[in-house]
Scaffold this motif. Structure first.
Motif, PDB file in Angstrom:
ATOM      1  N   LEU A  14     -82.165  32.075  95.004  1.00 49.69           N
ATOM      2  CA  LEU A  14     -82.371  30.659  95.333  1.00 49.69           C
ATOM      3  C   LEU A  14     -84.167  30.472  95.315  1.00 49.69           C
ATOM      4  CD1 LEU A  14     -80.164  30.256  98.479  1.00 49.69           C
ATOM      5  CD2 LEU A  14     -79.833  29.260  95.961  1.00 49.69           C
ATOM      6  N   GLY A  15     -84.757  31.423  95.087  1.00 51.61           N
ATOM      7  CA  GLY A  15     -86.159  31.173  94.748  1.00 51.61           C
ATOM      8  C   GLY A  15     -87.077  31.904  95.781  1.00 51.61           C
ATOM      9  N   ASP A  49     -90.395  31.976 101.394  1.00 53.44           N
ATOM     10  CA  ASP A  49     -89.563  30.840 100.687  1.00 53.44           C
ATOM     11  C   ASP A  49     -90.725  30.384  99.583  1.00 53.44           C
ATOM     12  OD1 ASP A  49     -91.862  28.966 101.855  1.00 53.44           O
ATOM     13  OD2 ASP A  49     -90.271  28.474 103.607  1.00 53.44           O
ATOM     14  N   PRO A  50     -89.987  29.375  98.681  1.00 54.29           N
ATOM     15  CA  PRO A  50     -90.982  28.898  97.494  1.00 54.29           C
ATOM     16  C   PRO A  50     -92.222  28.276  97.876  1.00 54.29           C
ATOM     17  CG  PRO A  50     -88.494  28.311  97.394  1.00 54.29           C
ATOM     18  CD  PRO A  50     -88.645  28.749  98.746  1.00 54.29           C
ATOM     19  N   PHE A  78     -84.141  24.542  98.712  1.00 50.76           N
ATOM     20  CA  PHE A  78     -83.998  25.975  99.236  1.00 50.76           C
ATOM     21  C   PHE A  78     -83.329  26.212 100.552  1.00 50.76           C
ATOM     22  CE2 PHE A  78     -85.718  29.719 101.219  1.00 50.76           C
ATOM     23  CZ  PHE A  78     -85.385  30.463 100.340  1.00 50.76           C
ATOM     24  N   THR A  94     -88.910  35.269  97.428  1.00 49.18           N
ATOM     25  CA  THR A  94     -89.743  36.360  97.073  1.00 49.18           C
ATOM     26  C   THR A  94     -89.655  37.452  97.969  1.00 49.18           C
ATOM     27  OG1 THR A  94     -91.186  34.971  95.842  1.00 49.18           O
ATOM     28  CG2 THR A  94     -91.908  37.322  96.055  1.00 49.18           C
ATOM     29  N   GLY A 153     -88.303  20.095  97.556  1.00 49.99           N
ATOM     30  CA  GLY A 153     -87.847  21.039  96.962  1.00 49.99           C
ATOM     31  C   GLY A 153     -87.539  22.145  98.029  1.00 49.99           C
TER      32      GLY A 153
END
Length: 127
Positions: A96-97, A114-115, A25, A99, A21
């Protein structure tokens, strides 16, 4: 004279709770392909010669805290990416994910997570 690094490859390994995952990203963010994927490992690189990012499975992973705080997991490293348009680059990363971090220490830099919670910076250079 042959360089010591001639023919060598280099990269950075990043721990993650979901390597595939996180590789997706960064592949989407940078426009780099996922060059290799297997259980617990994924590699993103612009070419087979590198540089590359290796995302590795980390059981018990704890995301770093930004800004650093005593007693919490500190960021051990982060990526800086130069961008031509800070606002649109931030919007794309968030879509894209990523924050956006609450604490922003510089005018021409945006800290994001990042995620997996790793901080990274988008940096606008006016020159």
């Amino acid at each position: 004279m042959r360089s010591r690094t001639s023919g060598m490859w280099w990269g950075t390994s990043i721990e993650a709770p979901d390597p595939s995952g996180l590789a997706k990203f960064y592949a989407d963010l940078l426009g780099w392909p996922i060059g290799h994927e297997e259980p617990g490992t994924a590699i993103v690189a612009p070419s087979p010669q590198g540089p590359f990012f290796v995302f590795q499975q980390a059981d018990g992973y704890r995301a770093p805290v930004w800004p650093p705080a005593d007693g919490d997991q500190r960021p051990m490293m982060h990526f800086d990416f130069q961008v031509g348009d800070l606002d649109s680059a931030v919007a794309e990363a968030v879509a894209l994910g990523a924050t956006l971090a609450e604490h922003q220490p510089q005018k021409n830099v945006r800290v994001l997570f990042d995620p997996a919670g790793h901080p990274f910076c988008l940096c606008f250079d006016e020159t």
